[in-house]
Write a protein that holds these residues in place. Sequence first.
Motif, PDB file in Angstrom:
ATOM      1  N   SER A 168       1.245  25.289  -6.845  1.00 42.88           N
ATOM      2  CA  SER A 168       1.726  26.127  -5.749  1.00 42.88           C
ATOM      3  C   SER A 168       2.414  27.371  -6.296  1.00 42.88           C
ATOM      4  N   GLU A 169       3.036  28.119  -5.392  1.00 38.94           N
ATOM      5  CA  GLU A 169       3.804  29.297  -5.795  1.00 38.94           C
ATOM      6  C   GLU A 169       5.022  28.930  -6.633  1.00 38.94           C
ATOM      7  N   PRO A 187       8.038  24.870   5.937  1.00 40.29           N
ATOM      8  CA  PRO A 187       6.662  25.338   6.162  1.00 40.29           C
ATOM      9  C   PRO A 187       5.693  25.013   5.034  1.00 40.29           C
ATOM     10  N   HIS A 188       6.140  25.128   3.776  1.00 35.27           N
ATOM     11  CA  HIS A 188       5.213  24.877   2.671  1.00 35.27           C
ATOM     12  C   HIS A 188       4.946  23.396   2.437  1.00 35.27           C
ATOM     13  N   GLN A 189       5.642  22.530   3.183  1.00 30.88           N
ATOM     14  CA  GLN A 189       5.453  21.082   3.034  1.00 30.88           C
ATOM     15  C   GLN A 189       4.657  20.471   4.190  1.00 30.88           C
ATOM     16  N   ARG A 190       4.445  21.219   5.252  1.00 27.94           N
ATOM     17  CA  ARG A 190       3.933  20.613   6.489  1.00 27.94           C
ATOM     18  C   ARG A 190       2.493  20.113   6.379  1.00 27.94           C
ATOM     19  N   HIS A 191       1.749  20.663   5.437  1.00 27.81           N
ATOM     20  CA  HIS A 191       0.368  20.195   5.292  1.00 27.81           C
ATOM     21  C   HIS A 191       0.298  18.780   4.748  1.00 27.81           C
ATOM     22  N   ASP A 232       8.040  18.311  -3.220  1.00 25.72           N
ATOM     23  CA  ASP A 232       8.587  19.069  -2.093  1.00 25.72           C
ATOM     24  C   ASP A 232       8.809  20.545  -2.399  1.00 25.72           C
ATOM     25  N   THR A 233       8.600  20.948  -3.659  1.00 21.57           N
ATOM     26  CA  THR A 233       8.620  22.379  -3.963  1.00 21.57           C
ATOM     27  C   THR A 233       7.255  23.012  -3.727  1.00 21.57           C
ATOM     28  N   GLY A 234       6.281  22.181  -3.485  1.00 20.51           N
ATOM     29  CA  GLY A 234       4.909  22.650  -3.319  1.00 20.51           C
ATOM     30  C   GLY A 234       3.993  22.128  -4.399  1.00 20.51           C
ATOM     31  N   GLU A 265       8.679  22.826 -10.317  1.00 22.36           N
ATOM     32  CA  GLU A 265       7.358  22.741  -9.696  1.00 22.36           C
ATOM     33  C   GLU A 265       6.754  21.341  -9.778  1.00 22.36           C
TER      34      GLU A 265
END
Length: 285
Positions: A23-24, A65-69, A17-19, A13
Amino acid sequence: MGMLPGDGHVHSEWSWDTGGPHSEAVGRMRATCAQAVRIGLPALVFGEHLDIPGSWRAQPEDLLPHQRHYVQPDGRVVFEPFDADGYFASIERVRHEFPELRILTGVEFGQPHLYEEEARRIVDLSRFDRVNGSLHTLDLGGGRAEPSRLLQEHPAADVMNAYLAEVPRMVAGSDAFEVFTHLDYALRHWPAAEAGPFDPRDFEDGIRSALRSIAEGGRVLELNTRRLWSWLPQWWAEEGGERITFASDAHTPDALASRFPEAVILAETFGFRPGRTPEEPWWRR
Protein backbone atom coordinates in the motif's frame (compact mmCIF):
# COMPACT_ATOMS: atom_id res chain seq x y z
CA MET A 1 14.51 15.36 31.34
CA GLY A 2 17.07 12.67 30.46
CA MET A 3 17.00 10.15 27.66
CA LEU A 4 13.56 9.10 26.44
CA PRO A 5 12.52 5.52 27.13
CA GLY A 6 12.17 3.19 24.19
CA ASP A 7 8.85 3.12 22.37
CA GLY A 8 7.50 -0.38 22.95
CA HIS A 9 4.62 -0.43 20.46
CA VAL A 10 5.12 0.91 16.94
CA HIS A 11 3.53 -0.11 13.62
CA SER A 12 4.80 0.05 10.05
CA GLU A 13 3.72 -1.13 6.61
CA TRP A 14 3.85 -4.70 7.96
CA SER A 15 0.66 -4.18 9.99
CA TRP A 16 -2.53 -4.94 8.08
CA ASP A 17 -4.32 -1.84 9.39
CA THR A 18 -1.79 0.53 7.83
CA GLY A 19 -2.76 -0.85 4.45
CA GLY A 20 -0.09 -3.53 4.30
CA PRO A 21 3.28 -3.76 2.54
CA HIS A 22 1.78 -3.23 -0.91
CA SER A 23 0.00 0.00 0.00
CA GLU A 24 0.94 3.66 0.27
CA ALA A 25 2.40 2.80 3.69
CA VAL A 26 5.41 1.11 2.09
CA GLY A 27 8.63 2.61 3.47
CA ARG A 28 7.01 3.56 6.77
CA MET A 29 9.40 1.40 8.80
CA ARG A 30 12.38 3.29 7.40
CA ALA A 31 10.69 6.67 7.87
CA THR A 32 9.87 5.78 11.47
CA CYS A 33 13.49 4.89 12.17
CA ALA A 34 14.61 8.19 10.65
CA GLN A 35 12.13 9.99 12.89
CA ALA A 36 13.47 8.15 15.94
CA VAL A 37 17.00 9.31 15.21
CA ARG A 38 15.75 12.84 14.58
CA ILE A 39 13.99 13.12 17.96
CA GLY A 40 16.64 11.28 19.95
CA LEU A 41 14.62 8.15 20.67
CA PRO A 42 17.14 5.45 21.59
CA ALA A 43 15.05 2.32 20.95
CA LEU A 44 11.77 1.07 19.56
CA VAL A 45 9.84 -2.15 19.07
CA PHE A 46 8.12 -2.72 15.74
CA GLY A 47 5.19 -4.65 17.21
CA GLU A 48 3.13 -5.38 14.12
CA HIS A 49 -0.42 -6.70 14.28
CA LEU A 50 -0.70 -10.46 14.53
CA ASP A 51 -4.45 -10.90 14.06
CA ILE A 52 -6.36 -13.81 12.61
CA PRO A 53 -8.16 -12.88 9.36
CA GLY A 54 -11.91 -13.34 9.57
CA SER A 55 -12.02 -13.66 13.35
CA TRP A 56 -14.26 -10.64 13.94
CA ARG A 57 -17.07 -8.72 12.29
CA ALA A 58 -17.43 -5.04 11.42
CA GLN A 59 -19.28 -2.59 9.25
CA PRO A 60 -17.25 -0.58 6.71
CA GLU A 61 -17.93 2.65 8.59
CA ASP A 62 -16.21 1.17 11.67
CA LEU A 63 -12.88 1.25 9.83
CA LEU A 64 -10.71 3.94 8.31
CA PRO A 65 -11.21 4.52 4.57
CA HIS A 66 -8.07 2.61 3.57
CA GLN A 67 -9.20 -0.41 5.62
CA ARG A 68 -12.82 -0.70 4.49
CA HIS A 69 -12.13 -3.04 1.59
CA TYR A 70 -11.24 -5.70 4.15
CA VAL A 71 -14.90 -6.00 5.22
CA GLN A 72 -16.46 -8.90 3.34
CA PRO A 73 -20.14 -9.22 2.33
CA ASP A 74 -20.75 -11.38 5.42
CA GLY A 75 -19.26 -8.67 7.63
CA ARG A 76 -16.03 -10.50 8.43
CA VAL A 77 -12.76 -8.54 8.35
CA VAL A 78 -10.37 -10.45 6.09
CA PHE A 79 -6.84 -9.41 5.13
CA GLU A 80 -3.54 -11.02 4.20
CA PRO A 81 -1.93 -12.81 7.16
CA PHE A 82 1.16 -11.26 8.74
CA ASP A 83 4.15 -11.65 6.38
CA ALA A 84 6.86 -12.71 8.81
CA ASP A 85 9.58 -13.21 6.20
CA GLY A 86 9.00 -9.80 4.65
CA TYR A 87 8.93 -8.19 8.08
CA PHE A 88 12.21 -9.70 9.26
CA ALA A 89 13.94 -8.81 6.00
CA SER A 90 12.80 -5.21 6.44
CA ILE A 91 14.06 -5.22 10.04
CA GLU A 92 17.49 -6.31 8.90
CA ARG A 93 17.61 -3.49 6.34
CA VAL A 94 16.77 -0.75 8.85
CA ARG A 95 19.13 -2.19 11.45
CA HIS A 96 21.90 -1.91 8.89
CA GLU A 97 20.90 1.62 7.89
CA PHE A 98 20.38 2.95 11.45
CA PRO A 99 23.08 1.28 13.59
CA GLU A 100 22.75 3.96 16.28
CA LEU A 101 19.13 2.96 16.93
CA ARG A 102 18.17 -0.09 18.97
CA ILE A 103 15.48 -1.80 16.83
CA LEU A 104 13.60 -4.69 18.41
CA THR A 105 11.26 -7.15 16.75
CA GLY A 106 7.78 -7.83 18.01
CA VAL A 107 4.12 -8.43 17.37
CA GLU A 108 0.90 -7.16 18.85
CA PHE A 109 -0.96 -10.43 19.23
CA GLY A 110 -4.72 -9.95 19.30
CA GLN A 111 -6.74 -12.24 21.62
CA PRO A 112 -3.84 -14.62 22.40
CA HIS A 113 -6.04 -16.65 24.74
CA LEU A 114 -8.24 -17.61 21.78
CA TYR A 115 -5.97 -17.83 18.74
CA GLU A 116 -2.54 -19.07 19.79
CA GLU A 117 -2.72 -22.20 17.66
CA GLU A 118 -3.74 -20.21 14.58
CA ALA A 119 -1.05 -17.59 15.23
CA ARG A 120 1.70 -20.18 15.55
CA ARG A 121 0.75 -21.51 12.13
CA ILE A 122 1.53 -18.04 10.77
CA VAL A 123 4.80 -17.39 12.61
CA ASP A 124 7.09 -18.84 15.26
CA LEU A 125 6.56 -16.49 18.20
CA SER A 126 9.98 -17.32 19.64
CA ARG A 127 11.56 -15.31 16.80
CA PHE A 128 10.47 -12.02 18.36
CA ASP A 129 12.15 -9.91 21.01
CA ARG A 130 8.76 -9.00 22.47
CA VAL A 131 5.17 -10.18 22.21
CA ASN A 132 2.57 -7.62 23.21
CA GLY A 133 -0.88 -9.00 23.94
CA SER A 134 -4.01 -7.04 23.01
CA LEU A 135 -7.69 -7.46 23.72
CA HIS A 136 -9.30 -5.92 20.65
CA THR A 137 -12.59 -7.82 20.37
CA LEU A 138 -15.44 -9.17 22.50
CA ASP A 139 -18.43 -11.38 21.89
CA LEU A 140 -21.60 -9.91 23.35
CA GLY A 141 -23.75 -12.01 21.03
CA GLY A 142 -23.53 -12.15 17.27
CA GLY A 143 -19.83 -12.88 17.07
CA ARG A 144 -16.71 -11.05 18.13
CA ALA A 145 -16.43 -7.36 17.30
CA GLU A 146 -14.37 -4.36 18.30
CA PRO A 147 -15.66 -1.96 20.98
CA SER A 148 -16.24 0.65 18.27
CA ARG A 149 -18.96 -1.61 16.83
CA LEU A 150 -20.25 -2.94 20.16
CA LEU A 151 -20.73 0.56 21.56
CA GLN A 152 -23.25 1.14 18.78
CA GLU A 153 -25.14 -2.03 19.70
CA HIS A 154 -25.01 -2.14 23.50
CA PRO A 155 -24.97 0.26 26.46
CA ALA A 156 -21.50 1.68 27.02
CA ALA A 157 -21.29 0.38 30.59
CA ASP A 158 -22.05 -3.16 29.42
CA VAL A 159 -19.24 -3.03 26.86
CA MET A 160 -16.76 -1.66 29.38
CA ASN A 161 -17.68 -4.21 32.03
CA ALA A 162 -17.43 -7.06 29.52
CA TYR A 163 -14.02 -5.81 28.38
CA LEU A 164 -12.67 -5.67 31.92
CA ALA A 165 -14.12 -9.09 32.75
CA GLU A 166 -12.27 -10.68 29.82
CA VAL A 167 -8.87 -9.32 30.87
CA PRO A 168 -8.29 -11.97 33.58
CA ARG A 169 -9.40 -14.69 31.15
CA MET A 170 -6.87 -13.48 28.60
CA VAL A 171 -4.05 -13.49 31.16
CA ALA A 172 -4.97 -16.93 32.50
CA GLY A 173 -5.52 -18.34 29.02
CA SER A 174 -2.18 -17.51 27.40
CA ASP A 175 1.50 -17.43 28.32
CA ALA A 176 2.41 -16.28 24.82
CA PHE A 177 2.60 -12.56 25.61
CA GLU A 178 4.72 -10.48 27.97
CA VAL A 179 3.05 -7.06 27.86
CA PHE A 180 -0.67 -6.28 28.18
CA THR A 181 -1.37 -3.37 25.86
CA HIS A 182 -3.77 -0.41 26.05
CA LEU A 183 -6.08 -1.49 28.87
CA ASP A 184 -8.19 1.55 27.94
CA TYR A 185 -8.85 0.24 24.41
CA ALA A 186 -12.62 0.15 24.93
CA LEU A 187 -12.53 3.88 25.70
CA ARG A 188 -11.21 4.97 22.31
CA HIS A 189 -14.77 5.29 21.04
CA TRP A 190 -16.50 6.05 24.33
CA PRO A 191 -19.84 7.72 23.42
CA ALA A 192 -19.59 10.75 25.69
CA ALA A 193 -22.56 12.44 24.03
CA GLU A 194 -24.85 9.60 25.08
CA ALA A 195 -23.11 8.10 28.13
CA GLY A 196 -21.47 11.22 29.56
CA PRO A 197 -17.75 11.74 30.10
CA PHE A 198 -15.92 8.60 31.14
CA ASP A 199 -15.41 8.44 34.91
CA PRO A 200 -13.02 5.66 36.00
CA ARG A 201 -14.60 5.61 39.45
CA ASP A 202 -17.74 4.11 37.89
CA PHE A 203 -15.66 1.07 36.90
CA GLU A 204 -12.99 1.13 39.60
CA ASP A 205 -13.64 -2.38 40.93
CA GLY A 206 -13.43 -3.88 37.44
CA ILE A 207 -10.36 -1.89 36.47
CA ARG A 208 -8.56 -2.83 39.66
CA SER A 209 -9.49 -6.48 39.24
CA ALA A 210 -8.15 -6.45 35.68
CA LEU A 211 -4.93 -4.77 36.78
CA ARG A 212 -4.53 -7.20 39.64
CA SER A 213 -4.85 -10.16 37.28
CA ILE A 214 -2.17 -8.72 34.99
CA ALA A 215 0.16 -8.15 37.95
CA GLU A 216 -0.45 -11.58 39.47
CA GLY A 217 0.16 -13.12 36.05
CA GLY A 218 3.65 -11.61 36.04
CA ARG A 219 2.97 -9.44 33.01
CA VAL A 220 4.02 -5.92 32.14
CA LEU A 221 1.45 -3.13 31.73
CA GLU A 222 1.73 -0.83 28.75
CA LEU A 223 1.37 2.89 29.39
CA ASN A 224 -0.19 3.81 26.07
CA THR A 225 0.27 7.50 25.35
CA ARG A 226 -2.62 7.92 22.94
CA ARG A 227 -4.43 8.87 26.13
CA LEU A 228 -2.76 9.47 29.47
CA TRP A 229 -4.76 8.66 32.57
CA SER A 230 -3.21 9.45 35.95
CA TRP A 231 -5.33 6.78 37.61
CA LEU A 232 -3.86 3.99 35.49
CA PRO A 233 -0.25 3.94 36.79
CA GLN A 234 -1.55 4.80 40.27
CA TRP A 235 -3.98 1.87 40.44
CA TRP A 236 -1.47 -0.41 38.72
CA ALA A 237 1.07 0.29 41.46
CA GLU A 238 -1.55 -0.09 44.19
CA GLU A 239 -2.62 -3.47 42.79
CA GLY A 240 0.92 -4.85 42.80
CA GLY A 241 2.06 -3.94 39.31
CA GLU A 242 5.85 -3.83 39.07
CA ARG A 243 6.72 -3.09 35.44
CA ILE A 244 5.54 -0.79 32.67
CA THR A 245 6.46 -0.06 29.09
CA PHE A 246 5.91 3.21 27.24
CA ALA A 247 4.05 2.97 23.95
CA SER A 248 2.88 5.49 21.40
CA ASP A 249 1.02 2.84 19.35
CA ALA A 250 2.23 4.93 16.41
CA HIS A 251 0.95 3.99 12.96
CA THR A 252 2.72 6.94 11.30
CA PRO A 253 6.25 8.26 11.88
CA ASP A 254 5.08 11.61 13.24
CA ALA A 255 3.24 9.89 16.12
CA LEU A 256 6.38 8.13 17.39
CA ALA A 257 7.00 8.68 21.13
CA SER A 258 4.05 11.06 21.29
CA ARG A 259 3.58 12.52 24.80
CA PHE A 260 6.47 10.54 26.23
CA PRO A 261 7.75 13.40 28.45
CA GLU A 262 4.35 13.62 30.18
CA ALA A 263 4.19 9.82 30.49
CA VAL A 264 7.62 9.71 32.11
CA ILE A 265 6.51 12.26 34.71
CA LEU A 266 3.42 10.18 35.46
CA ALA A 267 5.44 6.99 35.80
CA GLU A 268 8.01 8.59 38.08
CA THR A 269 5.24 10.05 40.25
CA PHE A 270 4.08 6.53 41.12
CA GLY A 271 7.53 5.10 41.74
CA PHE A 272 8.58 3.61 38.39
CA ARG A 273 12.21 3.93 37.36
CA PRO A 274 14.21 3.06 34.21
CA GLY A 275 15.59 -0.37 33.51
CA ARG A 276 19.19 -1.01 32.60
CA THR A 277 18.65 -0.24 28.91
CA PRO A 278 16.20 2.11 27.15
CA GLU A 279 14.13 -0.74 25.71
CA GLU A 280 13.62 -2.54 29.03
CA PRO A 281 10.43 -2.05 31.04
CA TRP A 282 10.56 0.41 33.90
CA TRP A 283 10.44 -1.12 37.38
CA ARG A 284 8.73 0.02 40.54
CA ARG A 285 11.13 -0.38 43.42
